[in-house]
Design a protein around this motif. Structure first.
Motif, PDB file in Angstrom:
ATOM      1  N   ILE A   1      37.130  43.527  41.343  1.00 45.76           N
ATOM      2  CA  ILE A   1      38.440  43.024  41.758  1.00 45.76           C
ATOM      3  C   ILE A   1      39.517  43.690  40.912  1.00 45.76           C
ATOM      4  O   ILE A   1      39.400  43.764  39.686  1.00 45.76           O
ATOM      5  CB  ILE A   1      38.518  41.488  41.601  1.00 45.76           C
ATOM      6  CG1 ILE A   1      37.595  40.791  42.599  1.00 45.76           C
ATOM      7  CG2 ILE A   1      39.954  40.992  41.805  1.00 45.76           C
ATOM      8  CD1 ILE A   1      37.577  39.288  42.479  1.00 45.76           C
ATOM      9  N   TYR A   2      40.567  44.132  41.594  1.00 49.76           N
ATOM     10  CA  TYR A   2      41.782  44.584  40.921  1.00 49.76           C
ATOM     11  C   TYR A   2      42.772  43.427  40.951  1.00 49.76           C
ATOM     12  O   TYR A   2      43.215  42.994  42.024  1.00 49.76           O
ATOM     13  CB  TYR A   2      42.377  45.809  41.606  1.00 49.76           C
ATOM     14  CG  TYR A   2      41.583  47.077  41.348  1.00 49.76           C
ATOM     15  CD1 TYR A   2      41.834  47.843  40.221  1.00 49.76           C
ATOM     16  CD2 TYR A   2      40.585  47.486  42.222  1.00 49.76           C
ATOM     17  CE1 TYR A   2      41.111  49.004  39.967  1.00 49.76           C
ATOM     18  CE2 TYR A   2      39.858  48.646  41.987  1.00 49.76           C
ATOM     19  CZ  TYR A   2      40.125  49.395  40.849  1.00 49.76           C
ATOM     20  OH  TYR A   2      39.401  50.533  40.598  1.00 49.76           O
ATOM     21  N   LEU A   3      43.105  42.915  39.766  1.00 52.65           N
ATOM     22  CA  LEU A   3      43.961  41.732  39.640  1.00 52.65           C
ATOM     23  C   LEU A   3      45.358  42.154  39.201  1.00 52.65           C
ATOM     24  O   LEU A   3      45.521  42.935  38.266  1.00 52.65           O
ATOM     25  CB  LEU A   3      43.368  40.759  38.615  1.00 52.65           C
ATOM     26  CG  LEU A   3      44.174  39.498  38.296  1.00 52.65           C
ATOM     27  CD1 LEU A   3      44.208  38.564  39.494  1.00 52.65           C
ATOM     28  CD2 LEU A   3      43.582  38.775  37.085  1.00 52.65           C
ATOM     29  N   GLY A   4      46.382  41.610  39.881  1.00 56.08           N
ATOM     30  CA  GLY A   4      47.764  41.921  39.538  1.00 56.08           C
ATOM     31  C   GLY A   4      48.579  40.668  39.323  1.00 56.08           C
ATOM     32  O   GLY A   4      48.194  39.576  39.746  1.00 56.08           O
ATOM     33  N   ALA A   5      49.736  40.837  38.675  1.00 53.34           N
ATOM     34  CA  ALA A   5      50.617  39.703  38.421  1.00 53.34           C
ATOM     35  C   ALA A   5      51.560  39.443  39.578  1.00 53.34           C
ATOM     36  O   ALA A   5      52.064  38.328  39.724  1.00 53.34           O
ATOM     37  CB  ALA A   5      51.418  39.938  37.141  1.00 53.34           C
ATOM     38  N   ALA A   6      51.830  40.452  40.415  1.00 54.83           N
ATOM     39  CA  ALA A   6      52.803  40.291  41.493  1.00 54.83           C
ATOM     40  C   ALA A   6      52.569  41.389  42.524  1.00 54.83           C
ATOM     41  O   ALA A   6      51.924  42.407  42.236  1.00 54.83           O
ATOM     42  CB  ALA A   6      54.231  40.365  40.940  1.00 54.83           C
TER      43      ALA A   6
ATOM     44  N   VAL B   1      35.460  32.170  42.762  1.00 56.37           N
ATOM     45  CA  VAL B   1      35.224  33.403  43.523  1.00 56.37           C
ATOM     46  C   VAL B   1      35.576  34.616  42.668  1.00 56.37           C
ATOM     47  O   VAL B   1      34.851  35.607  42.629  1.00 56.37           O
ATOM     48  CB  VAL B   1      36.053  33.377  44.826  1.00 56.37           C
ATOM     49  CG1 VAL B   1      35.918  34.705  45.556  1.00 56.37           C
ATOM     50  CG2 VAL B   1      35.598  32.239  45.714  1.00 56.37           C
ATOM     51  N   VAL B   2      36.698  34.538  41.962  1.00 58.04           N
ATOM     52  CA  VAL B   2      37.112  35.660  41.120  1.00 58.04           C
ATOM     53  C   VAL B   2      36.267  35.724  39.853  1.00 58.04           C
ATOM     54  O   VAL B   2      35.927  36.811  39.380  1.00 58.04           O
ATOM     55  CB  VAL B   2      38.608  35.530  40.777  1.00 58.04           C
ATOM     56  CG1 VAL B   2      39.089  36.714  39.964  1.00 58.04           C
ATOM     57  CG2 VAL B   2      39.432  35.399  42.048  1.00 58.04           C
TER      58      VAL B   2
ATOM     59  N   GLN C   1      33.157  42.897  37.895  1.00 57.33           N
ATOM     60  CA  GLN C   1      34.197  43.569  37.131  1.00 57.33           C
ATOM     61  C   GLN C   1      35.563  43.065  37.590  1.00 57.33           C
ATOM     62  O   GLN C   1      35.798  42.914  38.788  1.00 57.33           O
ATOM     63  CB  GLN C   1      34.148  45.093  37.332  1.00 57.33           C
ATOM     64  CG  GLN C   1      32.873  45.755  36.834  1.00 57.33           C
ATOM     65  CD  GLN C   1      32.924  47.259  37.041  1.00 57.33           C
ATOM     66  OE1 GLN C   1      33.804  47.931  36.522  1.00 57.33           O
ATOM     67  NE2 GLN C   1      31.976  47.776  37.801  1.00 57.33           N
ATOM     68  N   ILE C   2      36.423  42.801  36.621  1.00 58.59           N
ATOM     69  CA  ILE C   2      37.808  42.441  36.913  1.00 58.59           C
ATOM     70  C   ILE C   2      38.688  43.401  36.128  1.00 58.59           C
ATOM     71  O   ILE C   2      38.608  43.464  34.903  1.00 58.59           O
ATOM     72  CB  ILE C   2      38.121  40.992  36.509  1.00 58.59           C
ATOM     73  CG1 ILE C   2      37.244  40.009  37.277  1.00 58.59           C
ATOM     74  CG2 ILE C   2      39.599  40.675  36.750  1.00 58.59           C
ATOM     75  CD1 ILE C   2      37.436  38.568  36.860  1.00 58.59           C
ATOM     76  N   GLU C   3      39.517  44.149  36.857  1.00 61.36           N
ATOM     77  CA  GLU C   3      40.392  45.119  36.212  1.00 61.36           C
ATOM     78  C   GLU C   3      41.838  44.699  36.444  1.00 61.36           C
ATOM     79  O   GLU C   3      42.263  44.490  37.585  1.00 61.36           O
ATOM     80  CB  GLU C   3      40.156  46.526  36.772  1.00 61.36           C
ATOM     81  CG  GLU C   3      41.000  47.581  36.066  1.00 61.36           C
ATOM     82  CD  GLU C   3      40.596  48.992  36.453  1.00 61.36           C
ATOM     83  OE1 GLU C   3      41.440  49.899  36.339  1.00 61.36           O
ATOM     84  OE2 GLU C   3      39.433  49.186  36.861  1.00 61.36           O
ATOM     85  N   LEU C   4      42.588  44.568  35.364  1.00 59.19           N
ATOM     86  CA  LEU C   4      43.985  44.161  35.445  1.00 59.19           C
ATOM     87  C   LEU C   4      44.860  45.380  35.727  1.00 59.19           C
ATOM     88  O   LEU C   4      44.803  46.376  35.013  1.00 59.19           O
ATOM     89  CB  LEU C   4      44.430  43.497  34.142  1.00 59.19           C
ATOM     90  CG  LEU C   4      45.891  43.045  34.082  1.00 59.19           C
ATOM     91  CD1 LEU C   4      46.137  41.926  35.074  1.00 59.19           C
ATOM     92  CD2 LEU C   4      46.246  42.603  32.676  1.00 59.19           C
ATOM     93  N   VAL C   5      45.648  45.285  36.779  1.00 64.27           N
ATOM     94  CA  VAL C   5      46.633  46.322  37.099  1.00 64.27           C
ATOM     95  C   VAL C   5      47.980  45.806  36.602  1.00 64.27           C
ATOM     96  O   VAL C   5      48.564  44.890  37.187  1.00 64.27           O
ATOM     97  CB  VAL C   5      46.682  46.612  38.603  1.00 64.27           C
ATOM     98  CG1 VAL C   5      47.677  47.731  38.893  1.00 64.27           C
ATOM     99  CG2 VAL C   5      45.295  46.986  39.112  1.00 64.27           C
ATOM    100  N   ASP C   6      48.462  46.379  35.519  1.00 64.09           N
ATOM    101  CA  ASP C   6      49.635  45.827  34.833  1.00 64.09           C
ATOM    102  C   ASP C   6      50.843  46.748  35.007  1.00 64.09           C
ATOM    103  O   ASP C   6      50.697  47.972  35.108  1.00 64.09           O
ATOM    104  CB  ASP C   6      49.322  45.646  33.341  1.00 64.09           C
ATOM    105  CG  ASP C   6      50.424  44.903  32.610  1.00 64.09           C
ATOM    106  OD1 ASP C   6      51.047  44.020  33.220  1.00 64.09           O
ATOM    107  OD2 ASP C   6      50.649  45.211  31.433  1.00 64.09           O
TER     108      ASP C   6
END
Length: 852
Positions: free
Chosen positions: A8-13, A151-152, A157-162
């Motif tokens: 998962i690619y996780l973002g703040a907005a 689920v998340v 793998q969880i990658e933060l897109v900042d």
């Protein structure tokens, strides 16, 4: 079949680059020979994202019809039939169109993973179910599309897109995220710098917690028992002395040197009632640690080293900071002290820092607890000296002959030592045992319990009397010392309360929290009732104890007058603590009275404001209303004059002047009456559902033709408003914008939907208003700049904001990009119309993301 891997690619907005990063990963995998397909990716007309789709195989989407509209969704069956190694699925929290196999897209992903297909997906932090309330408090909008956190969390793998808020807003302003007509609304609402910063912090903290969870899982699987110092948590042990501020600052410096360091200050109070520390000093230290970004904790425990270590291990601390002992050198005979004990028992996982300070070896200087006037170790040594000391001394004296007088002096010295160490009871024991041993071993006849010489009887009696007297004096001194310490603590508390009364600083909840901490209770509440037969109500409460309905349900209650009581839960307090508790109760009553007086003062201030408004109204009548009346009077007098023969053009001009003056007079009187209604609280809106296009065009009737451009889409949801109030508010806003907009530059009135709100933006290209004046322009009788008095009484914007708030909306002023002023009127949406539900939920994904 092995379950597929989930990334998962996780973002703040929206717009931080999650989809772009996912497509870049897909190209890298294809270059390595991996069979990778696009199951569903939405580029939202973003050119850079659309280009990344080139060269990737896309599984055809499934077309669905819903309420007359056509929508496309991921074709789950086609992806399963294709069976790629990796499938790209965008927008994990998306809600599928009715008619799909699953309600949510994350359920489709679960089927792909179960089938052994690896999945790469994207999601924003605001879509996590557990953060719904937090996101709503930040953005003011409740996120409708959510998915369970689990689920998340199950992702491999969880990658933060900042991306920084400034960079994201620049991308938005350049048109890289939304269409140009949506940019202004997005930047002014969801994409405000504060919103983005808070959401970014949420994302970073959530990912950090997941890293901690992965680390914990790894340590468990590999049976790693030692603490790994990946995140510094520093516990500061406070005594309530002045050295605490030095320790807190030192701990803060230690935390700043590590990544994500935390400071936790803890004060450990004994469980026997009034705490021994200075309340004023503890309050200052609490404020200091909170100002430095740490937290303050209050723990009850009789064994201070054990309680401190238990707290440190409970919060997974890596370091403990303690101050060097304030005890003098001779006091170490009673024990090693807290610092040495904590350092000895901390084990290899906890580092203990002993920090020097100005109070080292200057004496404890703090009251001691009631249950340990002489200290536990002193009482133990006193009993050893009183019971075991005389036999040992007798054994030593049996080896030498010093004479009865010297023997008695030595036994007396031992009794005095027992009295100094343990108080009265050990000294009495020493005197009793010593007198028996003197009688048996040293008073003739020897080795018998009788005394032949009467002088020896007197000597032994004097010995016992002196021992008892010395023990009594020591015990009395201990009592007096304890009383002085208690009185000192009480005086500090009362002095602090008196200072708060004079300064008016303490709120009711703060005072109740201080009561709870001072006496080590679970909860504190202030109960009151209107009369003897009326039920009790809670005026304020703190703590985690059980809720109280009456004072007699509490463990401790302190009456304040006939109809108020301070109630505490946790344990029963001794009678000697009730004096200080009574002072707290009286102060709580004073604070409550002050709060109510403040409310009365606020109401009086409102009345005074009303008087000021009435005075201003009279001033407005004296000039601004007389001006159009004078113009009307002059024109009518001229028309009625028989001495002048007016041409048709002159008559038309005079009649136009009369009409213009009458309209102006009507507008001024209307605003004055509206402001009067607002000030007296008589505005009662009749809320109903209407379309904006039924009201907004009507509100433009008073402005010159061609001076306003209108953009109100027909697809907007209906709004819950009072049509009359909305029309008056819009008319004032548009009139104000036209007044200041340059000639030939029309004012734009545009409306857009944002989740459960509808925004109407009145945009002008005038001189604008500086930030410090944006709130002041909404005050009554305010004119911007050098506007002449004939330009109006300065009530238009004040009336517009008053009407907006009366309907449950808001009115704010913002800068227009490129220069000018934008008035943003926010109204409550009545909900989407049934025939537009599919389009609102599925066809306008960028708008939905912006509002989420």
């Amino acid at each position: 079949m092995a379950r597929g891997k989930f990334r998962i690619y996780l973002g703040a907005a929206p717009g931080v680059g999650k989809t772009y990063a996912m497509l870049s990963e897909a190209h890298r995998r294809i270059e390595r020979g991996t069979d990778c397909v696009v199951a569903f990716v939405e580029h939202h007309d973003r050119p850079r994202t659309e280009v990344m789709l080139h060269g990737l195989e896309q599984v055809p989407r499934r077309e669905l019809e819903h309420r007359g509209g056509a929508f496309s969704e991921m074709d789950l069956d086609a992806v399963l039939a294709r069976r790629p190694q990796v499938a790209l699925v965008d927008e994990l929290a998306h809600t599928n169109v009715p008619g799909s196999r699953n309600t949510k897209r994350w359920q489709d992903v679960e089927e792909l993973l179960t089938a052994g297909i690896d999945v790469v997906s994207t999601v924003n932090i605001q879509h996590l179910e557990s953060l719904g309330d937090v996101v709503e408090s930040i953005t003011g909008v409740r996120q409708q599309e959510t998915l369970p956190d689990e689920v998340v969390r199950r992702a491999d793998q969880i990658e933060l897109v900042d991306m920084s808020p400034e960079a994201l807003r620049r991308r938005m302003a350049h048109g890289n995220i939304y269409q140009p007509d949506k940019v202004d609304a997005a930047l002014s609402n969801y994409f405000r710098p504060g919103n983005l910063t808070a959401l970014r912090e949420l994302a970073l903290l959530w990912v950090a917690d997941r890293v901690d969870a992965y680390l914990t899982q790894y340590r468990s699987e590999h049976r790693v028992s030692r603490i790994w110092g990946s995140r510094e948590r520093i516990v500061v042990g406070l005594t309530g002395g002045p050295e605490g501020r030095t320790l807190i600052r030192r701990a803060a410096r230690l935390a700043d040197k590590g990544a994500g360091g935390e400071v936790l200050a803890v004060y450990i109070a004994r469980s026997d009632g009034l705490t021994s520390a200075s309340p004023k000093e503890l309050a200052m230290q609490r404020t200091l640690v909170e100002d430095l970004g740490g937290t303050f904790h209050h723990v009850v425990g009789d064994d201070i080293p054990a309680a401190l270590l238990a707290f440190a291990r409970g919060v997974n601390a890596t370091q403990i900071v303690l101050g060097s002992s304030r005890r003098k050198t001779w006091q170490y005979v009673f024990g090693p002290g807290v610092g040495a004990t904590v350092a000895r028992e901390s084990g290899p996982d906890l580092d203990v820092h002993i920090v020097t300070h100005d109070e080292v070896a200057k004496g404890r200087g703090l009251p001691v607890a009631r249950g340990a006037r002489l200290g536990r170790s002193r009482r133990v040594w006193g009993w050893i000296a009183g019971v075991a000391g005389p036999p040992l001394l007798a054994v030593l004296l049996n080896t030498v002959d010093l004479g009865l007088a010297n023997d008695m002096l030595l036994f007396l010295a031992l009794t005095v030592a027992a009295a100094l160490l343990g108080g009265l009871l050990p000294a009495l024991a020493s005197a009793a045992v010593g007198s028996l041993l003197l009688n048996y071993f040293y008073a003739p006849p020897l080795h018998r319990w009788t005394i032949a010489d009467p002088k020896n009887i007197v000597a032994i009696l004097i010995f016992v009397a002196v021992g008892v007297a010395v023990a009594s004096v020591v015990d009395l001194a201990a009592r007096r010392t304890h009383q002085a310490a208690r009185l000192r603590a009480e005086s500090e508390i009362l002095s602090l309360l008196a200072g708060n009364v004079l300064r008016g600083e303490t709120g009711l909840e703060d005072l109740l929290e201080r009561v709870r901490e001072t006496f080590g209770m679970e909860s504190a509440a202030l109960l009151e009732r209107a009369g003897d037969v009326e039920p009790w109500t809670c005026a304020g409460r703190v703590g985690q104890g059980r809720p109280l309905e009456r004072p007699d349900q509490a463990d401790v209650d302190m009456p304040v007058g006939d109809h108020m009581a301070l109630a505490l839960t946790g344990r029963v307090l001794p009678a000697e603590d009730r004096r200080v508790l009574a002072a707290f109760a009286a102060q709580a009553a004073v604070v409550l009275d002050r709060r109510r007086l403040q409310e009365e003062a606020d109401r009086a201030r409102t009345l005074a404001e009303g008087n000021r408004i009435r005075t201003a109204l009279l001033a407005a009548v004296s000039h601004d209303l007389r001006t159009p009346l004078a113009g009307i009077k002059a024109a009518v007098t001229s028309l009625r004059s028989a001495d002048v023969e007016w041409s048709e053009e002159d008559r038309a001009e005079l009649l136009a002047g009369i009409e213009e003056g009458a309209d102006r007079l009507d507008h001024l009187v209307g605003n004055l009456l509206d402001m009067s209604r607002l000030q007296t609280g008589t505005v009662t809106p009749l809320i109903r559902e209407i379309d904006l296009d039924e009201v907004v065009p009507v509100a433009l009737g008073g402005v010159p033709e061609g001076s306003v451009g209108l953009d109100v889409p027909e697809t907007l949801p209906m709004v819950d408003v009072d049509p009359g109030l909305l029309e008056r508010a819009m008319a004032n806003l548009v009139e104000n914008a036209v007044k200041y907009s340059p000639s030939g530059t029309p004012v734009l009135v545009a409306a857009s939907a944002l989740a459960d709100r509808v925004e109407v933006r009145v945009v002008d290209r005038g001189p604008g208003v500086p930030d410090e004046a944006k709130n002041r322009i909404f005050e009554p009788f305010q004119r911007y700049g050098d506007a002449p008095r004939g330009a109006g009484v300065g009530l238009g914007l004040a009336v517009a904001r008053g009407f907006a708030e009366a309907m449950g909306g808001t009115l704010d002023a913002e800068d227009t990009p490129g220069g000018g002023l934008t008035m943003v009127l926010t109204l409550r949406a009545a909900g989407p119309r049934p025939e537009l539900v599919p389009a609102a939920e599925h066809a306008a994904e960028p708008e939905r993301q912006a509002s989420s």
